[in-house]
Design an enzyme around this catalytic site. Structure first.
Site, mmCIF file in Angstrom:
data_model
loop_
_atom_site.group_PDB
_atom_site.id
_atom_site.type_symbol
_atom_site.label_atom_id
_atom_site.label_comp_id
_atom_site.label_asym_id
_atom_site.label_seq_id
_atom_site.Cartn_x
_atom_site.Cartn_y
_atom_site.Cartn_z
ATOM 1 N N THR A 8 0.850 -1.189 0.000
ATOM 2 C CA THR A 8 0.000 0.000 0.000
ATOM 3 C C THR A 8 0.890 1.244 0.000
ATOM 4 O OG1 THR A 8 -0.219 0.304 2.421
ATOM 5 C CG2 THR A 8 -1.696 -1.297 1.377
ATOM 6 N N GLY A 9 0.398 2.311 -0.623
ATOM 7 C CA GLY A 9 1.200 3.528 -0.718
ATOM 8 C C GLY A 9 2.488 3.300 -1.485
ATOM 9 N N ALA A 10 2.360 2.623 -2.652
ATOM 10 C CA ALA A 10 3.547 2.145 -3.368
ATOM 11 C C ALA A 10 4.011 3.072 -4.485
ATOM 12 C CB ALA A 10 3.268 0.757 -3.955
ATOM 13 N N SER A 12 5.296 6.118 -4.457
ATOM 14 C CA SER A 12 6.398 7.057 -4.227
ATOM 15 C C SER A 12 7.112 6.703 -2.932
ATOM 16 C CB SER A 12 5.884 8.499 -4.161
ATOM 17 O OG SER A 12 5.025 8.667 -3.039
ATOM 18 N N GLY A 15 7.693 3.216 -0.219
ATOM 19 C CA GLY A 15 6.948 2.138 -0.861
ATOM 20 C C GLY A 15 7.489 1.820 -2.239
ATOM 21 N N SER A 172 7.093 4.384 12.791
ATOM 22 C CA SER A 172 7.877 5.619 12.831
ATOM 23 C C SER A 172 8.577 5.745 14.177
ATOM 24 C CB SER A 172 6.944 6.819 12.631
ATOM 25 O OG SER A 172 7.612 8.031 12.847
ATOM 26 N N TYR A 194 -0.654 11.769 14.016
ATOM 27 C CA TYR A 194 0.302 10.896 13.313
ATOM 28 C C TYR A 194 1.032 10.000 14.311
ATOM 29 C CZ TYR A 194 4.181 9.427 10.325
ATOM 30 O OH TYR A 194 5.101 8.677 9.626
#
Length: 349
Positions: A8-10, A12, A15, A172, A194
């Site tokens: 997922t989120g691939a 940029s 990813g 993170s 976040y």
């Protein structure tokens, strides 16, 4: 046998760098599926990957993890395409409207906390969250709940006897226990959504291992370190390009003193890539696997114990299961209303 990998989120950042590294390892026995919100950017990413790996099997999937209907639709599509999934990289994430405390930043530059400040954003970053059309906090929905619903929907192709599947979360160093509140898991009351969502993903990973290891599904968490991506640049949107250029030598210098300054998406994807080559049964469910880069540019992965506990992880898991139940009921009610000609909006809050 081909391995099927969903990212997922691939399109940029970390990813995309992960996809490049996976294809460099094996283009013959790998089926790669890029799950992205923006299909135009996804097409561009696929084209870039095929330019360097023309024989690669790369599929695209439209999915917005902030949208419940998008996640459910994508999961149905995945189950039609594949009868098994070996890896899901839960990498999509947002940090909307970051507010940067410039005074705290310059104070930190001349203090002992400079490395911690850069590595975690602690003390200098807050965010203003917003509400999705489903009535959920956007950061919570995008970074955590959408991924949770995806896992729940895909359990039939993830949990099989005789082989194991792996969930790998991009967490993170900004995942702080102090930002998370079990009584406010969407972080409606705070200013660090976040950090809260990333800490929640650490907790959820542990709970998933508790409940699903016996079915052959394993979950791990990584930290990419301090990486220069679009998310990083958006922290200081008004910064002129030349200031970023001036800051980069400082970052390279700091990396001589700390291994968490991975700086490039390629380096930041190190732990994601490393986990692809490990037996999931051998991994520590309470460790976060950190992408690290030495001052001379060598990449390596190191596990570090997370500040989490089983009791809190289980409590979060139960709350998410209840939210899932509520979501499904309200979606069903909405469908019933539509069938009877009533189109009033339904909030999932």
């Amino acid at each position: 046998m081909n391995k099927v990998v969903l990212v997922t989120g691939a399109n940029s950042g970390i990813g995309l760098a992960l996809c490049e590294r996976l294809l460099s390892l094996d283009t013959e026995g790998l089926q790669l599926c890029l799950a992205c919100r923006n299909m135009q950017r996804a097409q561009a990413a696929r084209s870039a990957l095929l330019a360097s790996h023309p024989n690669a099997q790369i599929a695209l999937l439209q999915m917005d993890t902030s949208s419940i209907t998008s996640v459910f639709s994508a999961a149905q599509e995945i189950k039609l395409r594949y009868n098994r999934l070996d890896y899901i990289y839960l990498n999509a994430g947002i940090m909307p409207n970051p507010q940067f405390d410039l005074k705290a930043f310059f104070r930190g530059l001349f203090s002992r906390k400079i490395i911690t400040m850069f590595a975690t954003g602690e003390g200098i970053l807050t965010q203003k969250d917003c509400i999705t059309p489903d009535g959920l906090q956007e950061v919570f929905a995008t970074n955590l709940f959408g991924h949770f619903l995806l896992i729940r929907e895909l359990e039939p192709v993830l949990c099989h006897a005789g082989w194991s599947s792996q969930l790998i979360w991009t967490s993170s160093s900004n995942a702080h226990r102090s930002a998370f509140n079990l009584d406010d898991i969407q972080h409606q009351q705070g200013t660090q959504p976040y950090s809260s969502s990333k800490y929640a993903s650490d907790l959820l990973s542990l709970a998933l291992n508790t409940h699903l290891n016996k079915q052959g599904l394993y979950s791990s968490v990584i930290c990419p370190g301090f990486v220069m991506t679009n998310l990083t640049y958006r922290i200081l949107p008004s910064f002129p390009a030349f200031l970023w250029t001036l800051l980069m030598p400082i970052f390279w210098l700091i990396r001589m003193f700390t291994n968490t300054f991975t700086l490039t998406p390629y380096n930041g994807a190190e732990a994601l890539f490393w986990l692809f080559k490990q037996k999931p049964e051998s991994l520590d469910p309470q460790a976060k696997y950190h992408s690290l880069t030495s001052g001379f540019g060598s990449n390596y992965t190191q596990p570090r114990k997370m500040d989490i506990d089983l009791e809190t992880s289980e409590a979060l898991y139960e709350k998410l299961l209840q939210m899932e139940c509520d979501v499904r009921k309200k979606l069903k009610d909405k469908q019933n209303q539509s069938q009877h000609g009533h189109n009033s909006p339904v909030s999932l809050r």
